[in-house]
Write a protein that holds these residues in place. Sequence first.
Motif, PDB file in Angstrom:
ATOM      1  N   VAL A 130       0.765  -1.206  -0.018  1.00 29.43           N
ATOM      2  CA  VAL A 130       0.021   0.056   0.144  1.00 29.43           C
ATOM      3  C   VAL A 130       0.890   1.414   0.081  1.00 29.43           C
ATOM      4  CG1 VAL A 130      -1.895   1.193   1.183  1.00 29.43           C
ATOM      5  CG2 VAL A 130      -1.588  -1.411   1.474  1.00 29.43           C
ATOM      6  N   GLU A 131       0.391   2.170  -1.085  1.00 31.90           N
ATOM      7  CA  GLU A 131       1.325   3.475  -0.955  1.00 31.90           C
ATOM      8  C   GLU A 131       0.393   4.373  -0.805  1.00 31.90           C
ATOM      9  OE1 GLU A 131       4.367   6.427  -1.968  1.00 31.90           O
ATOM     10  OE2 GLU A 131       4.531   4.297  -1.427  1.00 31.90           O
ATOM     11  N   ALA A 158       3.269  -0.960   3.974  1.00 30.81           N
ATOM     12  CA  ALA A 158       2.539   0.212   3.620  1.00 30.81           C
ATOM     13  C   ALA A 158       3.676   1.132   3.780  1.00 30.81           C
ATOM     14  CB  ALA A 158       1.314   0.296   4.647  1.00 30.81           C
ATOM     15  N   HIS A 159       3.514   2.164   2.975  1.00 30.04           N
ATOM     16  CA  HIS A 159       4.352   3.440   3.044  1.00 30.04           C
ATOM     17  C   HIS A 159       3.500   4.702   3.133  1.00 30.04           C
ATOM     18  CE1 HIS A 159       7.211   6.744   1.702  1.00 30.04           C
ATOM     19  NE2 HIS A 159       7.957   5.831   2.306  1.00 30.04           N
ATOM     20  N   CYS A 160       3.451   5.511   4.355  1.00 28.53           N
ATOM     21  CA  CYS A 160       2.623   6.594   4.553  1.00 28.53           C
ATOM     22  C   CYS A 160       3.281   7.862   4.290  1.00 28.53           C
ATOM     23  CB  CYS A 160       2.032   6.445   5.896  1.00 28.53           C
ATOM     24  SG  CYS A 160       1.190   4.659   6.248  1.00 28.53           S
ATOM     25  N   ARG A 192       6.551   8.327   6.716  1.00 28.16           N
ATOM     26  CA  ARG A 192       7.119   9.228   6.149  1.00 28.16           C
ATOM     27  C   ARG A 192       7.490  10.384   7.301  1.00 28.16           C
ATOM     28  NH1 ARG A 192       5.528  10.964   0.588  1.00 28.16           N
ATOM     29  NH2 ARG A 192       5.877   8.472   0.234  1.00 28.16           N
ATOM     30  N   GLN A 193       6.344  10.823   7.686  1.00 25.65           N
ATOM     31  CA  GLN A 193       6.595  11.929   8.990  1.00 25.65           C
ATOM     32  C   GLN A 193       5.725  11.424  10.050  1.00 25.65           C
ATOM     33  OE1 GLN A 193       5.803  15.893   7.513  1.00 25.65           O
ATOM     34  NE2 GLN A 193       7.165  15.626   5.754  1.00 25.65           N
ATOM     35  N   THR A 194       5.900  12.015  11.196  1.00 28.89           N
ATOM     36  CA  THR A 194       5.194  11.404  12.442  1.00 28.89           C
ATOM     37  C   THR A 194       3.712  11.938  12.466  1.00 28.89           C
ATOM     38  OG1 THR A 194       5.922  13.834  13.501  1.00 28.89           O
ATOM     39  CG2 THR A 194       7.171  11.801  13.937  1.00 28.89           C
TER      40      THR A 194
END
Length: 218
Positions: A130-131, A158-160, A192-194
């Motif tokens: 999942v992207e 997954a990459h968020c 990718r970020q908090t």
Amino acid sequence: MTKENTLVVNPLPSPTWNRLHMNETTVTLPPLDGPCKADWSGAEVTAAPAPATVVSTGMGQEAEAAFASLETDRITAKANTTTARLTLCADGAKNARRVELTAEANSHLTVVMDLQSTADAPCLALETRVELAPGAKVRLVQLSLPGTDCTVVNNIGAHCGAGADWCSCFWAAKPPTPGARPTWTETTAALRQTSATWAPGITPLTLTMTPCKPGAAP
């Protein structure tokens, strides 16, 4: 046809993690042949280009290599709300499937998967990547209803992006009889970020299974 695979599930960084009541194990699968039968509804499945970001999965490179030769179902959610449903059925000949989900910026995507098998299926193996672009929201709901002699391997990654919201829920039906084969599921999410969030869940259910019919993928 791929060779028999022995995969490490839940690999630990070091043996000292056992003191946290965490364990790794290995699972041996027959050759992963696919794609197994899949019925999609609610969304268009295309052969769109792969996501720009390489999404790692929970079971790691060994499992990814085992799935590498399989065809891939790809769904892309634009800047709107999309709901899709997948009914997956493994049989004695075809037992694996790969899925890639891409949610563009500020889109909402919900995917419900029914994981089933015929009585002669030795395993059902599924890889889902999942992207999520910035501000996207994805809900992945999986219901596992395998046959008694079917080992289930459910590998998710997954990459968020910034501000993305990713939720995965896996419901495993209780074995209908003693000695039923195990279900393995593992998920990893790269934030990718908090400001991105991830909410996983695994729940046992007591359900009555209606066996699916064997057949090749459409």
